[in-house]
Design an enzyme around this catalytic site. Sequence first.
Site, PDB file in Angstrom:
ATOM      1  N   ARG A   1       0.968  -1.244  -0.300  1.00  0.00           N
ATOM      2  CA  ARG A   1      -0.119  -0.134  -0.057  1.00  0.00           C
ATOM      3  C   ARG A   1       0.801   1.289   0.166  1.00  0.00           C
ATOM      4  NH1 ARG A   1      -2.000   1.493   4.482  1.00  0.00           N
ATOM      5  NH2 ARG A   1      -2.369  -0.401   5.692  1.00  0.00           N
TER       6      ARG A   1
ATOM      7  N   TYR B   1     -16.152  18.360 -14.541  1.00  0.00           N
ATOM      8  CA  TYR B   1     -16.637  17.111 -14.100  1.00  0.00           C
ATOM      9  C   TYR B   1     -17.493  16.887 -12.762  1.00  0.00           C
ATOM     10  CZ  TYR B   1     -15.825  12.191 -13.452  1.00  0.00           C
ATOM     11  OH  TYR B   1     -16.041  10.767 -13.559  1.00  0.00           O
TER      12      TYR B   1
HETATM   13  C1  LIG Z   1     -13.324  10.746 -15.833  1.00  0.00           C
HETATM   14  C2  LIG Z   1     -12.684  12.150 -15.376  1.00  0.00           C
HETATM   15  C3  LIG Z   1     -12.597  12.329 -13.846  1.00  0.00           C
HETATM   16  C4  LIG Z   1     -12.694  11.334 -12.970  1.00  0.00           C
HETATM   17  O1  LIG Z   1     -11.717   9.988 -13.207  1.00  0.00           O
HETATM   18  P1  LIG Z   1     -12.007   8.472 -12.724  1.00  0.00           P
HETATM   19  O2  LIG Z   1     -11.036   7.809 -13.381  1.00  0.00           O
HETATM   20  O3  LIG Z   1     -13.387   8.338 -13.768  1.00  0.00           O
HETATM   21  O4  LIG Z   1     -12.115   8.433 -11.300  1.00  0.00           O
HETATM   22  C5  LIG Z   1     -12.142  13.493 -13.442  1.00  0.00           C
HETATM   23  N1  LIG Z   1     -11.898  14.589 -14.340  1.00  0.00           N
HETATM   24  C6  LIG Z   1     -12.287  14.562 -15.762  1.00  0.00           C
HETATM   25  C7  LIG Z   1     -12.152  15.673 -16.400  1.00  0.00           C
HETATM   26  C8  LIG Z   1     -12.701  13.215 -16.129  1.00  0.00           C
HETATM   27  O5  LIG Z   1     -13.044  13.191 -17.431  1.00  0.00           O
END
Ligand SMILES: *Cc1c(COP(=O)(O)O)cnc(C)c1O
Length: 371
Positions: A47, A98
Amino acid sequence: MIQAAPVHPQTTAVHAGRPPRDPDAPLNTPAVFASTYVAGGDVGYGRYGNPTWSAVESIVGELEGGRALAFGSGMAAISAAVELVRPDATVVLPRHCYLGVRALLEQRASSGTKVRLVDVADTTEVLDAAEGADLVWLETPTNPTMEVADLVAISSRLAGSPATVVVDNTFATPLLQQPLGLGADVVVHSATKFFSGHSDAVLGVVVVRADDEDRRTRLDTLRRLRGAVPGTMEAYLVARGLRTLGVRLERAQANAGALAAWLHDHPAVDRVHYPGLPDDPGHAVAARQMAGFGSLLSIDLGSAERADALVAAARLWVHATSLGGVESTFERRRRWAGELPSVPEGLIRLSVGIEHVEDLRADLEQAFDQL
Ligand SMILES: *Cc1c(COP(=O)(O)O)cnc(C)c1O
């Protein structure tokens, strides 16, 4: 990386984070599956570290010009970056960004986190909101409306202020935009997208400046204690994906540019959002701070019905969320309950892949014909 002269990021993506060139050493860092290590070394336990994560961290760190830490997902990386500020922090957040970030900050409201929503394309609005803020969260171009934040104007005005400036650089990738060099304090990535590039792994990365030992240590501690660590297999896939980021992005971006210009003049499309279009509101700033306009765009078809009909009629384009894969995908964003009312009902986000552009255009054309 040992090199004679500074190289282009496309070359860094190929050569960074490899084992030393000793006789019979593998060219690639192996996928090391280990929950524990023989005592007496620097890592000790699964970890706390893993050579395969380290390969990803070396590549992304070099590309962004900082030091990277890999996490179990983009959201794990974002959660750690948010935890750098106190629970009752005031956070400036793009109105469009996001959705997970917004949901995360809403959850923290019970701990006292306050959110000030802004239009990131309006630098004055961002700077006014940043007055007295602890964290300025930026995403550029934004999801899903492709607004562009002026990173230099914002970061330079906030330099020396107590606010931490974080940039989600997922859409641009460090090949097109390097926020630390433009003045940001922290960069986050969903490596799930362009870094993996093949829609086969979930992973996230946080990057801090090379001399920012304080934030690096705090992020490392958070990763150990929260346990949001990447899997070995995912780290291997992302390291492998990064090798081809340059060519994938070049092709996808060329495709996106051609499709954006075509869609811009298409009678079935009300509006195209793509910073590469000369009449896009973000064009001038994007041209200044980005080495290209990327491979994401969105189109407004005017109604949910028309947008749903288009995604259903496509044969080549895949109706799916996520982005940055070799295959072209698209979706109507408002199909998600959490998507904001300011995002039009008929807005489709397109993640353009590396197929032949004529096939992508022909498939959209036959889908438009069915509307
Ligand atoms: C997909 C995405 C995230 C989140 O990432 P995950 O790998 O799905 O947890 C954050 N920011 C942006 C701009 C994204 O496209």
